[in-house]
Design an enzyme around this catalytic site. Structure first.
Site, PDB file in Angstrom:
ATOM      1  N   LYS A   1       0.823  -1.217   0.000  1.00 14.93           N
ATOM      2  CA  LYS A   1       0.000   0.000   0.000  1.00 14.93           C
ATOM      3  C   LYS A   1       0.847   1.253   0.000  1.00 14.93           C
ATOM      4  O   LYS A   1       0.446   2.265  -0.574  1.00 14.93           O
ATOM      5  CB  LYS A   1      -0.969   0.006   1.195  1.00 14.93           C
ATOM      6  CG  LYS A   1      -2.122  -0.960   1.006  1.00 14.93           C
ATOM      7  CD  LYS A   1      -3.306  -0.602   1.895  1.00 14.93           C
ATOM      8  CE  LYS A   1      -4.486  -1.524   1.622  1.00 14.93           C
ATOM      9  NZ  LYS A   1      -5.590  -1.316   2.560  1.00 14.93           N
TER      10      LYS A   1
ATOM     11  N   LYS B 226      -7.104 -11.923  -9.184  1.00 18.43           N
ATOM     12  CA  LYS B 226      -8.274 -11.960  -8.309  1.00 18.43           C
ATOM     13  C   LYS B 226      -9.315 -10.950  -8.822  1.00 18.43           C
ATOM     14  O   LYS B 226      -8.928  -9.882  -9.313  1.00 18.43           O
ATOM     15  CB  LYS B 226      -7.805 -11.571  -6.905  1.00 18.43           C
ATOM     16  CG  LYS B 226      -8.746 -11.991  -5.800  1.00 18.43           C
ATOM     17  CD  LYS B 226      -8.121 -11.696  -4.444  1.00 18.43           C
ATOM     18  CE  LYS B 226      -9.164 -11.110  -3.533  1.00 18.43           C
ATOM     19  NZ  LYS B 226      -8.671 -10.785  -2.209  1.00 18.43           N
TER      20      LYS B 226
ATOM     21  N   LYS C   7     -12.605  -4.861  -7.341  1.00 13.84           N
ATOM     22  CA  LYS C   7     -13.442  -3.715  -7.694  1.00 13.84           C
ATOM     23  C   LYS C   7     -12.607  -2.551  -8.202  1.00 13.84           C
ATOM     24  O   LYS C   7     -13.134  -1.617  -8.790  1.00 13.84           O
ATOM     25  CB  LYS C   7     -14.276  -3.292  -6.488  1.00 13.84           C
ATOM     26  CG  LYS C   7     -13.435  -2.894  -5.289  1.00 13.84           C
ATOM     27  CD  LYS C   7     -14.274  -2.801  -4.031  1.00 13.84           C
ATOM     28  CE  LYS C   7     -13.380  -2.661  -2.824  1.00 13.84           C
ATOM     29  NZ  LYS C   7     -14.053  -2.932  -1.573  1.00 13.84           N
TER      30      LYS C   7
END
Ligand code: TRP
Length: 335
Positions: free
Chosen positions: A118, A200, A203
């Site tokens: 991140k 995967k 969204k």
């Protein structure tokens, strides 16, 4: 029947209210939450405090928290059965998180792969919260003395750290926290992207056709499945190298309850086109009640408010027992 009922174990999980939820979130997490509430004392939270580790637009966040809460109920989580609440409504999370931060080592946090990923992605906002996020997650779990935590692969390391923090605290101050175990669902279907079955389903994918959201309309769902990437073979068969078909088969199997053998038999003399249509229609039907429940719930703000207020009150009562114990153990004076 025995008079003495065995006490149910506590299972706890959380979901961040950022963005729409996908079919992957539904099959991988939310559908299980609904099942688990029968066998466990379940606690489910909308982890809104976690979302602030990435910059959020306040008006949008407000709407997403409420929407996420409605989605959880729409999927079938029953607020009368399960403790269902919004994290920021229970101030004990932030308080315990501080104590746990003081019992977590810099080196431990620095090893977290999610922090590394991140901070690489948000190079302009590597804030302290992003770094100490696992201590907040540990607080979420330890406040409720959870026995079990259903987590996907991406959260496993955080749960391991939670266990280490709990064990360390218990050794230092005397037994205080239940050391939680990971809960691995029996059917751990990992839902992959429809446009790249090696990734995967996410969204945040730029390609809107690669994911199904829980609230997509039936026509949209069917259209997206029709476009799903498969292979140049023709057989509906679960096999190595057929990642696209494997993904569609696992989705179809989850929503219909059919085994792979049965699916292969049913589509023996049919092509991929027929199969994709069947998967699309089955998923659309499966999600229909969820979408309809959601539309009803999101229009009833008073009901939602009543549910999350009750959840916050119950969660606070529970959490406060643990926090009071912790404050005493570390040497704070009771007020
Ligand atoms: N960190 C989790 C995620 O990003 C969400 C979460 C917050 C959670 N608190 C939790 C999950 C406690 C399990 C238990 O997906």
């Amino acid at each position: 029947m025995s008079e003495v009922q065995e006490k149910k174990k506590i299972i706890l999980s959380g979901i961040q209210p950022t963005g729409v939820f996908t079919l992957g979130n539904y099959i991988g997490a939310l559908k299980n939450w609904v099942k688990l509430q029968e066998d466990y004392n379940a606690a489910y939270m909308i982890a809104d405090m976690h979302s602030l580790t990435v910059r959020q637009d306040p008006a949008k966040l407000r709407q997403q928290i409420l929407s996420a809460f409605a989605v959880v109920l729409a999927c079938g989580v029953d607020p009368n059965k399960s403790l269902t609440f919004i994290q920021s409504h229970v101030h004990q999370h932030a308080e315990l998180s501080w104590i746990l931060s003081c019992n977590t080592q810099f080196g431990e946090l620095n090893r977290m792969t999610q922090f590394k990923d991140k901070s690489a992605k948000n190079a302009d906002n590597i804030n302290a919260g992003l770094f100490t996020y696992p201590s907040l997650m540990a607080a979420d779990i330890l406040l409720y003395q959870a026995d079990l935590v259903p987590v996907g692969a991406d959260q496993k390391q955080h749960l391991e750290l939670t266990r280490d923090i709990a064990t360390r605290f218990n050794n230092l101050y005397g037994n205080t926290f239940k050391v939680p175990e990971p809960y691995i669902p029996k059917v751990g279907a990992r839902i992959m992207s429809l446009s790249d079955p090696n990734k995967k389903m996410s969204k945040s994918d730029e390609n809107q056709n690669s994911f199904i959201t829980i609230l997509d309309k039936p026509e949209v769902i069917i259209k997206k499945f029709k476009r799903a990437v498969t292979d140049s073979d023709m057989e509906v068969r679960y096999a190595e190298g057929k990642d696209g078909i494997n993904n569609l088969m696992s989705i179809y199997s989850v929503v219909t309850g059919l085994s792979y053998e049965q699916i292969e038999k049913d589509f023996q003399s049919k092509g991929y086109g027929d199969f994709k249509t069947a998967v699309g229609e089955a998923v659309a039907e499966h999600l229909r009640p969820v979408r309809e429940n959601y539309e009803r719930l999101i229009a009833d703000k008073a009901y939602l408010e009543q549910c999350y207020k009750l959840g916050a009150e119950k969660a606070s009562n529970f959490a406060n027992r643990t926090l009071t114990k912790v404050y005493k153990k570390v040497g704070f004076i009771a007020k």
